[in-house]
Design an enzyme around this catalytic site. Structure first.
Site, short mmCIF file in Angstrom:
data_model
loop_
_atom_site.label_atom_id
_atom_site.label_comp_id
_atom_site.label_asym_id
_atom_site.label_seq_id
_atom_site.Cartn_x
_atom_site.Cartn_y
_atom_site.Cartn_z
N LYS A 1 11.07 3.30 -6.01
CA LYS A 1 12.15 3.91 -5.24
C LYS A 1 13.54 3.46 -5.71
CE LYS A 1 9.42 4.50 -1.02
NZ LYS A 1 9.36 4.19 0.43
N PHE B 1 12.95 9.01 11.63
CA PHE B 1 13.26 8.38 10.34
C PHE B 1 13.44 9.39 9.21
CE2 PHE B 1 8.61 8.54 10.52
CZ PHE B 1 8.29 9.10 9.28
N ARG C 1 -2.65 0.63 -3.55
CA ARG C 1 -2.19 0.32 -2.19
C ARG C 1 -2.36 -1.17 -1.87
NH1 ARG C 1 -0.08 4.24 0.19
NH2 ARG C 1 -0.24 3.41 2.29
N THR D 1 3.71 -1.23 4.50
CA THR D 1 5.02 -0.57 4.49
C THR D 1 6.13 -1.52 4.91
OG1 THR D 1 3.96 1.55 4.96
CG2 THR D 1 6.32 1.39 5.41
N ARG E 1 5.75 -5.21 -2.23
CA ARG E 1 6.69 -5.12 -1.11
C ARG E 1 7.07 -6.50 -0.56
NH1 ARG E 1 3.85 0.21 1.38
NH2 ARG E 1 5.18 1.76 0.34
N ASN F 1 11.65 -0.14 0.64
CA ASN F 1 10.46 -0.97 0.42
C ASN F 1 9.90 -0.85 -0.99
OD1 ASN F 1 9.25 1.53 0.60
ND2 ASN F 1 8.00 1.04 2.39
N HIS G 1 6.38 3.75 -3.40
CA HIS G 1 5.58 4.69 -2.61
C HIS G 1 4.28 4.90 -3.37
CE1 HIS G 1 4.31 8.43 -0.59
NE2 HIS G 1 3.98 8.83 -1.80
#
Length: 144
Positions: A11, A59, A87, A93, A104, A114, A117
């Site tokens: 991100k 959000f 994951r 998250t 993260r 964070n 994705h």
């Protein structure tokens, strides 16, 4: 176990902090092999389309604003059990709840900023990969 693909997004917050190489290296060390990769900056329309399932939630607009705030790196990673492996590597998250040593926990600031994705199922992986990549942009994995 057959090979599986997942979409990975590094991100804008992580790209802006020059963490791209460190994050990519973790994926490769774990056996997640990149078969497609590019840097993009989403328009508002693209971000709204990608996150359409969240429209109407509180959000949603802050998420759109964040995901259009700078460049990000999108990639298709391939491995056995790629979705679960990815994951596990990225963590929860909320970075305050992410296990130590996850991406993260190490690099994220908040639930929005964070760092990464990842697809959460084979169906979402297929949909998300198709959003960013055409079939001819995905290469066969490199030989070991």
């Amino acid at each position: 176990m057959p090979l599986e693909r997942t979409l990975s997004i590094i991100k804008p917050d992580a790209v802006g902090k020059h963490l791209t190489g460190r994050i990519l290296a973790r994926f490769e060390r774990a056996g997640l092999q990149p078969v497609a990769i590019k840097m993009v900056r989403l328009t508002s329309e693209q971000a709204e389309a990608f996150y359409a399932e969240h429209k109407g939630r509180e959000f949603y607009q802050p998420l759109i604003d964040f995901m259009t705030s700078g460049p990000m790196v999108v990639q298709v990673l391939q491995a056995e059990n790629a979705i679960n492996l990815y994951r596990e590597m990225i963590g929860k998250t909320d970075p305050t709840q992410a296990a130590a040593g996850t991406i993260r926990a190490d690099f994220a600031e908040s639930t929005r900023c964070n760092a990464v994705h990842g697809s959460d199922s084979p169906a979402s992986a297929a949909k998300e990969i198709a959003f960013f990549f055409s079939d001819d942009e995905i290469c066969p994995p490199a030989a070991d």
